[in-house]
Scaffold this motif. Structure first.
Motif, PDB file in Angstrom:
ATOM      1  N   LYS A  34       0.830  -1.198   0.000  1.00  0.00           N
ATOM      2  CA  LYS A  34       0.000   0.000   0.000  1.00  0.00           C
ATOM      3  C   LYS A  34       0.866   1.249   0.000  1.00  0.00           C
ATOM      4  O   LYS A  34       1.986   1.242   0.525  1.00  0.00           O
TER       5      LYS A  34
ATOM      6  N   GLN B  70      -1.521   4.115   2.695  1.00  0.00           N
ATOM      7  CA  GLN B  70      -2.584   3.254   3.207  1.00  0.00           C
ATOM      8  C   GLN B  70      -3.653   2.940   2.175  1.00  0.00           C
ATOM      9  O   GLN B  70      -4.750   2.498   2.511  1.00  0.00           O
TER      10      GLN B  70
ATOM     11  N   SER C 253       3.946   0.609   2.606  1.00  0.00           N
ATOM     12  CA  SER C 253       3.686  -0.422   3.620  1.00  0.00           C
ATOM     13  C   SER C 253       3.496  -1.767   2.950  1.00  0.00           C
ATOM     14  O   SER C 253       3.078  -1.848   1.791  1.00  0.00           O
TER      15      SER C 253
ATOM     16  N   VAL D 126       5.802  -0.724   7.856  1.00  0.00           N
ATOM     17  CA  VAL D 126       4.592   0.088   7.755  1.00  0.00           C
ATOM     18  C   VAL D 126       4.975   1.560   7.663  1.00  0.00           C
ATOM     19  O   VAL D 126       5.780   2.053   8.469  1.00  0.00           O
ATOM     20  N   LEU D 127       4.437   2.243   6.658  1.00  0.00           N
ATOM     21  CA  LEU D 127       4.566   3.701   6.518  1.00  0.00           C
ATOM     22  C   LEU D 127       6.027   4.151   6.440  1.00  0.00           C
ATOM     23  O   LEU D 127       6.466   5.039   7.164  1.00  0.00           O
TER      24      LEU D 127
ATOM     25  N   ASP E 158     -11.131  -0.655   7.993  1.00  0.00           N
ATOM     26  CA  ASP E 158      -9.945   0.169   7.818  1.00  0.00           C
ATOM     27  C   ASP E 158     -10.409   1.606   7.583  1.00  0.00           C
ATOM     28  O   ASP E 158     -10.833   1.965   6.489  1.00  0.00           O
TER      29      ASP E 158
ATOM     30  N   ALA F 199      -8.435   4.326   8.280  1.00  0.00           N
ATOM     31  CA  ALA F 199      -7.277   5.222   8.290  1.00  0.00           C
ATOM     32  C   ALA F 199      -7.441   6.336   7.272  1.00  0.00           C
ATOM     33  O   ALA F 199      -7.318   7.526   7.601  1.00  0.00           O
TER      34      ALA F 199
ATOM     35  N   TYR G 284      -3.119   2.701  13.897  1.00  0.00           N
ATOM     36  CA  TYR G 284      -2.416   2.441  12.647  1.00  0.00           C
ATOM     37  C   TYR G 284      -0.935   2.812  12.682  1.00  0.00           C
ATOM     38  O   TYR G 284      -0.231   2.624  11.685  1.00  0.00           O
TER      39      TYR G 284
ATOM     40  N   ASP H 132       0.252   5.721  12.646  1.00  0.00           N
ATOM     41  CA  ASP H 132       0.427   6.809  11.686  1.00  0.00           C
ATOM     42  C   ASP H 132       0.873   8.082  12.401  1.00  0.00           C
ATOM     43  O   ASP H 132       0.056   8.846  12.911  1.00  0.00           O
TER      44      ASP H 132
ATOM     45  N   PRO I 128      -2.216  -3.552  10.562  1.00  0.00           N
ATOM     46  CA  PRO I 128      -1.267  -3.172   9.505  1.00  0.00           C
ATOM     47  C   PRO I 128      -0.225  -4.243   9.208  1.00  0.00           C
ATOM     48  O   PRO I 128       0.456  -4.169   8.175  1.00  0.00           O
TER      49      PRO I 128
END
Length: 897
Positions: free
Chosen positions: A32, A35, A50, A94-95, A510, A512, A565, A567, A832
């Motif tokens: 992703k 996200q 991610s 992730v991210l 989800d 987010a 998440y 984030d 995630p």
């Protein structure tokens, strides 16, 4: 065949088998960007990447990763056209921000990743995914176009452009937005599968555009674009007092078609003075009132290249650009989802023809009909029937919520609206030609396209129905913005409802992207003073806001999304808005006591009919305000710590102490009694740590006594309810929390379930025990706020939590707490990092727990009693890595008591 050849073949087979097994031990999937899967309008200069890891081995942690980003999908594997490679010895999956050269506007970038784990295994490269950068302001060559005269007609205008493409097409992207709502077609094919584009935002500040890959819809030769535009939130009726044209009085279209040919040349087709316009069959379309469609006014083939009757169409008018900023999509679009066949068609006692779809949902009905031209069919929508069984729409207030279809010549037609939606279970049909059969109607659920991430079930059917109702309350009210209700003349983004439900929402789906998008509008509509309006986008007035528990959405949701998440960027983006809100409260407070302003308080708390002994559930609104003042300040401390803002940590820590001191002086006696001795008062004081630690246990005991005084019933409203069971569990009263959850009589969560609810009600007694209705001017049967109990059910019955010190489920806590006579429960959550599951059952006094932990995470497991190992008891908690596990403990042992 000689022996040497045989040996070579055997070695080859063994080598291939070995390599195949090697690559299967670990793999990478679900890539992703920001996200989102393969987004087409990324504005972020450093998009975050991610992925999820699958492993056949337990205790798997990512040891390193390799990312490669290029401009050509086919060349990525060969290393050609690579613009960035990112490699790191890290367990972060992730991210991860892109860190290559500056990204070019409106360009597609392809990427893939491979990882190595702590066992020494290396994955294959993942499948190739992509993202498309958005358009910068300078890239827009299109002009805003509208109808040729002043835009006063209720009818929806059509816009059309025919054009010729002389070369072979390699790719084509359509960039679109409107002031209003739109549906677009190219050569008769619908562009995209979304509805209510461009979505509802603070239009004066920013207007979203959408991007569609339309390569397959175009051809060499003559092509045509057709777009129909409706009023929507931009120009239609929205808010209170029948107000219209909140954002403007002119519907307008902006479209840019970017085409690349196989020879490398490019061409752009865009809205300008060459487009033509006419009115089509949508005679009126309104969010609240519904849509009128006259099939006799259809212009057959109007959106195809072969249409020749556009000579009679008028030229469009060029409209000046407004102050709004065009931005790419940061959240999911609204799309069609479940379909429901009619359960039955019946006559009410009043003789009306009504259809029951069995589920209170949000969307519309697809109607199949055939009859003489001019036949007028009206569909009216309702959530409930009266006690007598008649159709009930009084609670819709002034919203007509009617779709009207006028038939053309005697041919079968299928109708559905374009720019409106209804909240309903029942539909009244008037004017249908002939016999109406159940197969003539299909209800379609529409909501924002959010991936389902949570599953929850227990051995109790009523709790399972409650979970079902919570999910459908979310689906029906997450239609681009988190609305309070979907049926009456309101449907607004009430901030208090959203913050109360955000944690539950993040378990079910989800959200987010959904909340990231909406929080931008919270920030956009915040006043310079820091005031947060009651509804976002704000359509009810600049000074209507700053209510405690509502305006605190500006701090609560960013923090909740960070925990859910991981984030960090949402905290960075919203931080100044968060500070401004806390600054507003500080400016309004006197000696650190916020006891001014207008507040909703504990909205829709239980109001006993005859409670004269001093236990009434009315909670002092300023006491509530002070607790949320403290809560938002605590969140500022947390956010500042995450973002490394040491000065702010110190500043808000000092402020928090002062706020709590002021609370104690104003609202607490020396013995720890609160001036409002209600459930909500004690819940908020305990949840937000307003009381001295030595007095918290006695306060929790007072809360329990209050609950028992009400016969094990809750009395809380919108602000107290989300925290009620959490506080009880925190202070050792999980049994009381279960008593409340399992309570079947009013007021309780299961009372509406017993009354046949399929969504969450706005009021505890929307339908009273005698079958009569609560006050009709505010009585929604699809209003998700009280569904916030879902958060407690996931965290405590299933026992699935994210450790807030390691957010986003990088470290998972699994701590189920059985009770309520449940014999089993199961929770699943797609985090995630992948799916975590917690499934338990009790058999013959033994608690049996099965746990699944995704790769690249760890988990702490706590059981309700010491674990049995070789028949002997040991500690009831343990740390585990990824993989599947089974635990057992004896519920009849003294330690389980």
């Amino acid at each position: 065949m000689n022996n040497l050849t045989i040996k070579s073949l055997l070695l080859t087979v063994l080598l291939v088998s070995s390599l195949t097994g090697f690559t299967q031990k670990i793999s990478v999937s679900d890539l992703k960007v920001e996200q989102l899967s393969n987004p087409l309008s990324v504005d972020a200069p450093a998009p975050r990447l991610s992925w999820k890891i699958k492993s056949t081995l337990k205790n798997t942690i990512q040891a390193s990763y390799d990312i490669r980003v290029g401009t050509n999908k086919n060349n990525l594997a060969s290393g050609k056209g690579i613009v960035w490679t990112g490699s790191a010895k890290s367990d972060q999956s992730v991210l991860i921000p892109y860190a290559g050269p500056e990204l070019q506007s409106k360009k597609r970038y392809f990427w893939q990743v491979k990882v190595k784990d702590n066992h020494g295994n290396t994955s294959a490269w993942s499948d190739v995914q992509y993202w498309q950068t958005g358009l910068k302001a300078a890239d827009w060559t299109a002009q805003w176009i509208s109808v040729s005269t002043t835009d006063t007609s209720a009818r929806s205008p059509l816009f059309r452009k025919a054009f010729i493409l002389k070369k072979k097409i390699k790719s084509a992207l359509a960039y679109m937005t409107v002031k209003g709502l739109y549906e677009a077609h190219i050569n008769g094919q619908r562009v995209g599968d979304s509805y209510f584009a461009p979505g509802w935002t603070s239009y004066r500040k920013h207007l979203q555009y959408q991007v569609y890959d339309v390569t397959a819809s175009l051809k060499t030769g003559t092509n045509a674009i057709g777009v129909v535009v409706g009023d929507g939130w931009f120009k239609g009726r929205i808010g209170f007092g029948h107000q219209r044209r909140v954002y403007g009085d002119t519907r307008a279209l902006l479209m840019q078609l970017e085409i690349e040919y196989t020879d490398g040349t490019k061409e752009s087709i865009h809205t300008d003075e060459s487009w033509k316009t006419a009115y089509g069959p949508i005679m009126a379309s309104d969010i609240y009132d519904g849509e009128t469609y006259d099939a006799r006014q259809e212009k057959s083939g109007w959106n195809t290249a072969g249409y020749t009757e556009d000579q009679s169409w008028t030229n469009v008018r060029i409209v000046e650009k407004g102050t709004e900023q065009l931005v790419g999509m940061s959240g999911p679009m609204v799309s069609k989802h479940e379909q429901f066949k009619a359960l039955k068609v019946f006559k009410t006692p009043k003789g009306e023809t009504v259809v029951d779809f069995g589920q209170n949902l949000v969307g519309w009905v697809m109607l199949k009909a055939k009859g003489p031209a001019g036949t007028r069919i009206t569909l009216s929508h309702a959530e409930v029937l009266t006690k007598a069984g008649d159709f009930y729409t009084v609670n819709l207030r002034t919203a007509k919520a009617q779709n009207v279809y006028i038939l053309k010549e005697n041919t079968e037609q299928v109708f559905e609206p374009h720019f409106t939606f209804q909240g309903f279970r029942y539909v009244k049909v008037e004017g249908y030609p002939g016999e109406l059969k159940s197969e003539d109607l299909t209800a379609v659920a529409i909501y924002s396209d959010m991936e389902v991430t949570g599953k929850f079930s227990t051995s109790n059917p009523l709790l399972n129905q409650l979970q079902h109702n919570i999910e459908w309350g979310q689906k029906g009210n997450f239609v681009d913005v988190p609305t309070d209700c979907p049926q009456r003349d309101e449907r607004l983004g009430w901030t208090g409802d959203a913050q109360a439900f955000a944690n539950t929402a993040a378990y079910n789906m989800d959200v987010a992207g959904f909340f990231t998008k909406w929080m931008k509008d919270v920030q956009a509509d915040q006043q310079p003073s820091g005031l947060i309006p009651h509804v976002i986008p704000n359509v009810i007035g600049a000074n209507d806001g700053a209510s405690a528990g509502w305006a605190d959405v500006s701090t609560i949701i960013p923090w909740d999304m960070y925990v859910a998440y991981g984030d960090k960027r949402i905290l960075e983006v919203q931080y100044e808005s968060m500070k401004k809100w806390v600054g507003y409260m500080s400016a309004a407070a006197k000696n650190n006591l916020w006891n001014t302003g207008s507040h909703f308080g504990d909205w829709l708390f239980y109001r006993p009919e005859d409670d004269n002994d001093g236990r009434a559930a009315v909670t002092d609104k300023y006491l509530i305000a002070q607790t949320f003042y403290a809560h938002s300040t605590q969140i500022m401390i947390n956010a500042a710590q995450v973002l490394g803002k040491k000065d702010d940590v110190e500043k808000y820590t000092i402020l928090l102490h002062a706020i709590k001191d002021a609370f104690i002086k104003e609202y607490m006696t020396g013995n720890g009694r609160l001036v409002s001795s209600t459930q909500t008062a004690y819940v908020l004081a305990l949840q937000f740590d307003m009381l001295p630690e030595a007095m918290r246990k006695s306060a929790a005991d007072r809360l329990v006594r209050n609950i028992r005084d009400y016969g094990n019933h809750l009395t809380t409203g919108f602000l107290g309810t989300p925290y009620l069971c959490h506080v009880l569990t925190r202070f050792g009263h999980t049994d009381v929390a279960y008593n409340l959850l399992m309570q079947e009589s009013y007021p309780s969560w299961l009372y509406p379930v017993k009354m046949g609810a399929t969504t969450i009600w706005e009021r505890w007694d929307g339908i009273k025990p005698d079958g009569s209705f609560q006050t009709p001017d505010m009585n929604s049967y699809n209003h998700y706020a009280y569904g916030a109990i879902g958060d407690w059910m996931y965290r405590n019955i299933a026992g699935i939590n994210s450790d807030p010190t390691v957010p986003g489920y990088k470290k998972i806590s699994i701590s189920p707490k059985p009770g309520g006579k449940l014999t089993s429960a199961s929770g699943e959550l797609n985090t995630p990092y992948g799916w975590v599951t917690s499934t338990w059952k009790i058999e013959n006094g033994v608690f049996k727990l099965d746990v699944q932990v995704p790769a690249n995470t760890t988990a702490s497991v706590t059981l309700p009693a010491p674990i049995l190992i070789d028949g002997r008891e040991t500690v009831n908690n343990t740390e585990i890595g990824s993989g599947s596990y089974h635990f057992e403990c004896n519920m009849t042992s003294p330690a389980a008591k």
